[in-house]
Design an enzyme around this catalytic site. Structure first.
Site, PDB file in Angstrom:
ATOM      1  N   CYS A  13      32.001  53.402  22.387  1.00  0.00           N
ATOM      2  CA  CYS A  13      32.551  52.072  22.105  1.00  0.00           C
ATOM      3  C   CYS A  13      33.432  52.172  20.862  1.00  0.00           C
ATOM      4  CB  CYS A  13      31.417  51.071  21.839  1.00  0.00           C
ATOM      5  SG  CYS A  13      31.982  49.527  21.081  1.00  0.00           S
ATOM      6  N   HIS A  64      38.948  37.063  36.557  1.00  0.00           N
ATOM      7  CA  HIS A  64      37.986  38.080  36.999  1.00  0.00           C
ATOM      8  C   HIS A  64      38.002  39.318  36.120  1.00  0.00           C
ATOM      9  CE1 HIS A  64      37.998  36.235  41.314  1.00  0.00           C
ATOM     10  NE2 HIS A  64      37.226  35.563  40.482  1.00  0.00           N
TER      11      HIS A  64
HETATM   12  C1  BV8 Z   1      30.174  33.054  40.883  1.00  0.00           C
HETATM   13  C2  BV8 Z   1      36.740  41.571  40.349  1.00  0.00           C
HETATM   14  C3  BV8 Z   1      28.448  31.753  40.013  1.00  0.00           C
HETATM   15  C4  BV8 Z   1      36.128  42.744  41.014  1.00  0.00           C
HETATM   16  C5  BV8 Z   1      36.282  39.882  41.986  1.00  0.00           C
HETATM   17  C6  BV8 Z   1      25.671  35.121  46.215  1.00  0.00           C
HETATM   18  C7  BV8 Z   1      25.360  35.360  44.871  1.00  0.00           C
HETATM   19  C8  BV8 Z   1      26.223  34.990  43.840  1.00  0.00           C
HETATM   20  C9  BV8 Z   1      27.431  34.394  44.146  1.00  0.00           C
HETATM   21  C10 BV8 Z   1      27.741  34.209  45.468  1.00  0.00           C
HETATM   22  C11 BV8 Z   1      26.877  34.532  46.507  1.00  0.00           C
HETATM   23  N1  BV8 Z   1      27.478  34.178  47.682  1.00  0.00           N
HETATM   24  C12 BV8 Z   1      28.685  33.655  47.422  1.00  0.00           C
HETATM   25  C13 BV8 Z   1      28.850  33.663  46.099  1.00  0.00           C
HETATM   26  C14 BV8 Z   1      29.991  33.249  45.372  1.00  0.00           C
HETATM   27  C15 BV8 Z   1      30.857  34.500  45.228  1.00  0.00           C
HETATM   28  C16 BV8 Z   1      31.766  34.512  46.423  1.00  0.00           C
HETATM   29  O1  BV8 Z   1      32.655  33.702  46.506  1.00  0.00           O
HETATM   30  N2  BV8 Z   1      31.494  35.459  47.350  1.00  0.00           N
HETATM   31  C17 BV8 Z   1      32.307  35.546  48.547  1.00  0.00           C
HETATM   32  C18 BV8 Z   1      32.310  36.999  49.052  1.00  0.00           C
HETATM   33  C19 BV8 Z   1      31.721  34.593  49.601  1.00  0.00           C
HETATM   34  N3  BV8 Z   1      31.592  34.358  43.998  1.00  0.00           N
HETATM   35  C20 BV8 Z   1      31.127  34.915  42.883  1.00  0.00           C
HETATM   36  O2  BV8 Z   1      30.157  35.633  42.832  1.00  0.00           O
HETATM   37  C21 BV8 Z   1      31.888  34.521  41.639  1.00  0.00           C
HETATM   38  N4  BV8 Z   1      30.967  34.070  40.644  1.00  0.00           N
HETATM   39  O3  BV8 Z   1      30.139  32.421  41.902  1.00  0.00           O
HETATM   40  O4  BV8 Z   1      29.370  32.811  39.831  1.00  0.00           O
HETATM   41  C22 BV8 Z   1      27.681  31.631  38.782  1.00  0.00           C
HETATM   42  C23 BV8 Z   1      27.335  30.388  38.376  1.00  0.00           C
HETATM   43  C24 BV8 Z   1      26.630  30.254  37.230  1.00  0.00           C
HETATM   44  C25 BV8 Z   1      26.268  31.373  36.498  1.00  0.00           C
HETATM   45  C26 BV8 Z   1      26.630  32.647  36.923  1.00  0.00           C
HETATM   46  C27 BV8 Z   1      27.341  32.778  38.076  1.00  0.00           C
HETATM   47  C28 BV8 Z   1      32.607  35.708  41.040  1.00  0.00           C
HETATM   48  C29 BV8 Z   1      33.590  36.266  42.044  1.00  0.00           C
HETATM   49  C30 BV8 Z   1      34.444  37.327  41.360  1.00  0.00           C
HETATM   50  C31 BV8 Z   1      34.184  38.680  42.000  1.00  0.00           C
HETATM   51  N5  BV8 Z   1      35.134  39.622  41.450  1.00  0.00           N
HETATM   52  N6  BV8 Z   1      37.170  40.680  41.397  1.00  0.00           N
HETATM   53  C32 BV8 Z   1      37.182  43.744  41.349  1.00  0.00           C
HETATM   54  O5  BV8 Z   1      38.370  43.386  41.390  1.00  0.00           O
HETATM   55  O6  BV8 Z   1      36.779  44.887  41.569  1.00  0.00           O
HETATM   56  S1  BV8 Z   1      36.688  39.153  43.452  1.00  0.00           S
HETATM   57  C33 BV8 Z   1      37.859  40.115  44.188  1.00  0.00           C
HETATM   58  O7  BV8 Z   1      37.865  39.833  45.542  1.00  0.00           O
HETATM   59  C34 BV8 Z   1      39.226  39.771  43.743  1.00  0.00           C
HETATM   60  O8  BV8 Z   1      39.308  39.526  42.369  1.00  0.00           O
HETATM   61  C35 BV8 Z   1      39.570  38.606  44.578  1.00  0.00           C
HETATM   62  O9  BV8 Z   1      39.154  37.414  43.968  1.00  0.00           O
HETATM   63  C36 BV8 Z   1      38.739  38.840  45.789  1.00  0.00           C
HETATM   64  C37 BV8 Z   1      39.651  39.263  46.874  1.00  0.00           C
HETATM   65  O10 BV8 Z   1      40.455  38.151  47.062  1.00  0.00           O
HETATM   66  P1  BV8 Z   1      42.028  38.267  47.167  1.00  0.00           P
HETATM   67  O11 BV8 Z   1      42.613  38.446  45.825  1.00  0.00           O
HETATM   68  O12 BV8 Z   1      42.418  37.082  47.938  1.00  0.00           O
HETATM   69  O13 BV8 Z   1      42.302  39.590  47.943  1.00  0.00           O
HETATM   70  P2  BV8 Z   1      42.157  39.805  49.522  1.00  0.00           P
HETATM   71  O14 BV8 Z   1      42.380  41.255  49.772  1.00  0.00           O
HETATM   72  O15 BV8 Z   1      40.894  39.165  50.004  1.00  0.00           O
HETATM   73  O16 BV8 Z   1      43.357  38.961  50.153  1.00  0.00           O
HETATM   74  C38 BV8 Z   1      44.689  39.358  49.905  1.00  0.00           C
HETATM   75  C39 BV8 Z   1      45.590  38.336  50.573  1.00  0.00           C
HETATM   76  O17 BV8 Z   1      46.949  38.718  50.323  1.00  0.00           O
HETATM   77  C40 BV8 Z   1      45.427  38.283  52.078  1.00  0.00           C
HETATM   78  O18 BV8 Z   1      45.403  36.927  52.487  1.00  0.00           O
HETATM   79  C41 BV8 Z   1      46.663  38.995  52.614  1.00  0.00           C
HETATM   80  O19 BV8 Z   1      47.118  38.427  53.833  1.00  0.00           O
HETATM   81  C42 BV8 Z   1      47.664  38.713  51.530  1.00  0.00           C
HETATM   82  N7  BV8 Z   1      48.706  39.730  51.395  1.00  0.00           N
HETATM   83  C43 BV8 Z   1      48.604  41.077  51.638  1.00  0.00           C
HETATM   84  N8  BV8 Z   1      49.791  41.660  51.377  1.00  0.00           N
HETATM   85  C44 BV8 Z   1      50.639  40.683  50.953  1.00  0.00           C
HETATM   86  C45 BV8 Z   1      49.948  39.458  50.959  1.00  0.00           C
HETATM   87  N9  BV8 Z   1      50.522  38.299  50.606  1.00  0.00           N
HETATM   88  C46 BV8 Z   1      51.817  38.345  50.223  1.00  0.00           C
HETATM   89  N10 BV8 Z   1      52.544  39.470  50.173  1.00  0.00           N
HETATM   90  C47 BV8 Z   1      51.991  40.657  50.539  1.00  0.00           C
HETATM   91  N11 BV8 Z   1      52.731  41.774  50.507  1.00  0.00           N
END
Ligand code: BV8
Length: 233
Positions: free
Chosen positions: A140, A113
């Protein structure tokens, strides 16, 4: 010794925001997906950048500045140690945009990402290491154009980096380990299904069951800084 699987075979590890939580980096859920009243999805999209580039640059400037105040934790260090002694293929793919894995010593690492410490110039299409603020039209380093650099981050709706290499690694893995991710975002959240399909042993290490827990043969619940070193031992 990695519990139950020895030190060989092809290992793919996926990390998410939870692995950096114990270093003081907020997860998306902990922040309730909000940043200064904006939903992350509203600032982490190409449309948001077109609509309000300075707001989006400020969102990443704040997170980049915060990186200077945090350190890798025991989970990051344990994965770097595991990589050094692993005999088979090893790949760590992170959804995180922080630099804690590389600062802990991980080398075979993909930031699917993007990275906070990188800037992407839309004028010359060059990516450059980036420190400090990107706002107010910084220049840049390659073409000297100003106001043309965007955060080198994969936003919602954008294609993650190195997907062909990632897909190949997951299709060829014997062991797939997911650490600190909610399993909310695709395509990363789908890797475990591919790993199961090709017969890999799948392990989840997380603070709570994730959206994909049903696909893992083994789930260990706890803080990454505690359960990852224990699992690596
Ligand atoms: C794609 C950078 C296709 C940003 C991130 C409509 C339009 C387009 C796409 C979509 C759409 N609907 C759905 C999609 C697909 C979409 C998607 O999945 N959406 C979700 C919301 C449903 N995905 C995309 O858009 C991806 N691209 O599909 O492209 C395509 C195909 C062809 C051509 C072009 C395109 C791109 C997704 C990437 C987005 N960018 N990051 C930034 O960081 O600012 S995502 C961002 O959120 C993170 O990188 C991460 O991936 C995500 C959050 O996830 P987690 O890392 O899991 O974090 P979270 O807080 O959710 O969970 C933390 C976990 O840790 C919890 O479970 C918690 O319990 C646990 N935890 C907490 N503390 C601890 C712990 N565990 C252990 N120890 C601890 N102490």
């Amino acid at each position: 010794m990695v519990a139950g699987t020895g030190q060989s075979g092809n290992l793919v590890i996926l990390s998410g925001a939870g692995i950096s939580a114990d270093s003081g980096v907020p997860t998306f859920r902990a922040a309730d997906g909000l940043w200064e009243g904006h939903r992350v999805e509203d600032v982490a999209t190409p449309e948001a950048f077109v609509r309000n580039p300075e707001l989006v640059r400020a969102f990443y400037d704040a997170r980049r500045a915060h990186l200077g105040t945090v350190e890798p934790n025991a989970a990051h260090l344990a994965l770097a140690e595991l990589e050094r002694r692993w005999d088979g293929d090893f790949l760590l793919v992170t959804q995180n945009v922080d630099d804690l894995h590389e600062r802990a010593g991980s080398q075979r690492l993909i930031h699917m990402h993007g990275e906070l410490n990188s800037g992407w110039c839309l004028a010359c299409d060059t990516r450059s290491p980036w420190a400090g603020a990107m706002g107010q039209g910084a220049a840049c380093p390659s073409c000297a154009a100003t106001g043309t650099v965007r955060p080198d981050i994969v936003w919602f709706g954008e294609m993650p980096y190195e997907m062909e290499r990632l897909d190949e690694a997951v299709r060829n893995c014997d062991l797939f380990v997911s650490i600190g991710t909610s399993g909310a975002v695709y395509p990363a959240a789908g890797f475990v299904q591919t790993a199961r399909y090709v017969g890999a042993h799948c392990v989840e290490l997380n603070l709570e069951p994730s959206q994909g827990s049903i696909f893992f043969q083994e789930t260990r619940i706890g803080r990454a800084s505690e359960i990852v070193p224990a699992w690596v031992e």
